[in-house]
Write an enzyme that holds these catalytic residues in place. Structure first.
Site, PDB file in Angstrom:
ATOM      1  N   ARG A 261      -2.923 171.836 -99.467  1.00 30.97           N
ATOM      2  CA  ARG A 261      -2.907 170.481-100.032  1.00 30.97           C
ATOM      3  C   ARG A 261      -3.502 169.501 -99.020  1.00 30.97           C
ATOM      4  NH1 ARG A 261       3.028 170.429-103.119  1.00 30.97           N
ATOM      5  NH2 ARG A 261       2.709 172.437-104.157  1.00 30.97           N
ATOM      6  N   ARG A 276       5.397 167.892 -93.887  1.00 26.49           N
ATOM      7  CA  ARG A 276       4.290 167.596 -94.789  1.00 26.49           C
ATOM      8  C   ARG A 276       2.997 168.056 -94.112  1.00 26.49           C
ATOM      9  NH1 ARG A 276       4.265 164.051 -98.986  1.00 26.49           N
ATOM     10  NH2 ARG A 276       6.099 162.979 -98.161  1.00 26.49           N
ATOM     11  N   GLU A 348      12.886 166.203-100.470  1.00 23.70           N
ATOM     12  CA  GLU A 348      12.541 167.239-101.457  1.00 23.70           C
ATOM     13  C   GLU A 348      12.261 168.589-100.809  1.00 23.70           C
ATOM     14  OE1 GLU A 348       9.122 168.334-104.765  1.00 23.70           O
ATOM     15  OE2 GLU A 348       9.180 166.307-103.921  1.00 23.70           O
ATOM     16  N   SER A 351      11.376 172.169-106.634  1.00 25.72           N
ATOM     17  CA  SER A 351      11.142 171.438-107.877  1.00 25.72           C
ATOM     18  C   SER A 351      10.980 172.437-109.001  1.00 25.72           C
ATOM     19  CB  SER A 351       9.874 170.583-107.733  1.00 25.72           C
ATOM     20  OG  SER A 351       9.644 169.829-108.903  1.00 25.72           O
ATOM     21  N   ARG A 388       9.362 173.788 -95.402  1.00 22.87           N
ATOM     22  CA  ARG A 388      10.467 172.838 -95.556  1.00 22.87           C
ATOM     23  C   ARG A 388      11.825 173.528 -95.457  1.00 22.87           C
ATOM     24  NH1 ARG A 388       8.603 167.903 -99.617  1.00 22.87           N
ATOM     25  NH2 ARG A 388       6.704 167.418 -98.448  1.00 22.87           N
TER      26      ARG A 388
END
Length: 424
Positions: A261, A276, A348, A351, A388
């Site tokens: 990403r 991130r 987060e 998901s 994460r």
């Protein structure tokens, strides 16, 4: 892709969904007009083709001057058919282009609003009181360096910012998480998959990642290929252009893959450490099911995510994501946010999304149901975003001496050890 029949019969419902997302309602109006133009063009083309066929029959029976006259008409009609076919193709492309921009219908149960308008549904576990234990918690990067587990400096040297090396115990911890995640998924009836991380445009477009999320996608122009940001993409495209046997549904796949990403919109956010980053590994759950079962399947995916996080002894919350933060494909989304001690807040970590028939329409994935052939539903859920998860384990299970307690479920994959220990 939304249902074209719904666009014609109830455009107000689609407008309301766009409004809830904070997206363009005029796009719906344009699509309605484009649909009318397309249908008219198709009807004109089919009428002219029918005339052409009838004329061909007359020509085959005619003779002399009559045949010559009919042949002249045939040439004129052929030109008209060709023009009508081109008009139909152009009108269909215009309609498809507009409809592709319209997001999935928001589930009426989803909260209305933006990124901060989520609803907290559940809270699990209690954050540790480090003050009572007599020490100040260190962030995951400091802990990781002490363990010889994370090397950001050499990651930046070799690949640039937001890249990293997991070394020694860090690499072992990732492998333990992958193995535990896959074992849980297999135990829950998922078929393990290792999908390609490079895909064609069809797979990216079909899953909705070339719309709102396009700025975060890595593209290789010389090959016209894309690096995936999640295994959801190749898993969704696995059955593209297929008709599934509905007696085999639900089909559940668990894919392990790297995820890439660009994080183009996150400059200045979480620049320290591995929370991130531009690349991380992930275990993703993906389901094809009967649309009537999609809501129940969504709850199952959420439950499996909750069980995974609970097994790692990480305090967390479950969020019902608001309408404007759903992304193009999801009708409803639940996020799990883990407690990050050094930030004093939940962040987060997983998901799960119910994409209803939206992706299946775009990828032409159908089932042969009792009422005929129709799109299936697709759902996805992150079981473990490795980086994460490592962040959460290091910070939540750190000890005053710099060691880190290993969650019990991971110990079999780490030789039975109970702690990660600082490098000598």
């Amino acid at each position: 892709m939304i249902d074209a029949k719904l666009l014609r019969q109830d455009p107000d419902r689609i407008r309301a969904s766009q409004r809830a997302r904070g997206e363009s309602e005029s796009l719906v109006d344009e699509a309605v007009v484009a649909d009318e133009t397309r249908r008219t063009a198709i009807a004109d083309y089919e009428r002219l083709r029918a005339e052409q066929k009838e004329l061909g029959k007359l020509v085959s029976r005619a003779q002399g001057e009559e045949k010559a006259e009919l042949l002249a008409q045939t040439r004129d009609l052929a030109a008209a058919v060709k023009a009508a076919e081109a008009a139909q193709t152009e009108a269909s492309a215009a309609f498809d282009g507009l409809v592709a921009q319209i997001a999935n219908l928001v589930d009426p149960a989803a909260p209305i609003g933006g990124e901060d308008d989520f609803t907290v549904l559940e809270t699990h576990g209690e954050p540790r009181d480090f003050a009572a234990e007599g020490f100040e918690p260190r962030d995951h990067l400091e802990i990781g360096r002490g363990l010889g587990a994370i090397d950001m400096e050499r990651g930046a040297k070799v690949s640039g910012s937001r890249f990293y090396y997991l070394t020694g115990q860090g690499a072992e911890l990732e492998l333990a998480l992958i193995n535990f995640a896959m074992a849980q998924a297999i135990g829950n009836g998922f078929r393990p998959m290792i999908p390609p991380a490079l895909v064609k445009a069809r797979a990216m477009e079909g899953t909705g990642f070339l719309g709102q999320a396009a700025q975060d996608v890595y593209y290789l122009p010389n090959d016209d290929m894309y690096l995936v940001g999640t295994a959801e993409v190749p898993l969704a495209a696995y059955h593209s252009d297929e008709i599934l046997d509905v007696t085999t549904l639900p089909l559940r796949y668990a894919g392990y893959s790297p995820s890439y990403r660009r994080e183009a919109g996150s400059h200045g956010k979480d620049t320290k450490g591995i929370f991130r980053v531009h690349w991380f590994d992930k275990v993703e759950m993906f389901v094809f099911c009967d649309p009537a079962e999609a809501d129940a399947e969504h709850q199952r995916l959420l439950q499996w995510e909750k069980e995974f996080i609970s097994a790692l002894d990480i305090p967390f919350q479950v969020l019902d994501v608001a309408s404007a933060d759903l992304g193009l494909s999801a009708a409803r989304k639940f996020d799990c946010y883990g407690w990050l001690p050094t930030q004093g807040r939940y962040r987060e970590i997983t998901s799960t999304s119910n994409c209803t028939e939206f992706q299946a329409r775009r990828l032409n994935i159908r089932g042969r149901f009792a009422g005929g052939t129709a799109p299936v539903a697709t759902l996805n859920g992150t079981l473990c975003a490795i980086a994460r998860s490592i962040v959460m384990i290091l910070e939540n299970h750190q000890q005053a001496d710099g060691s880190v307690r290993i969650p019990e479920v991971l110990r079999p994959y780490l030789g039975g050890r109970k702690f990660l220990t600082p490098d000598a």
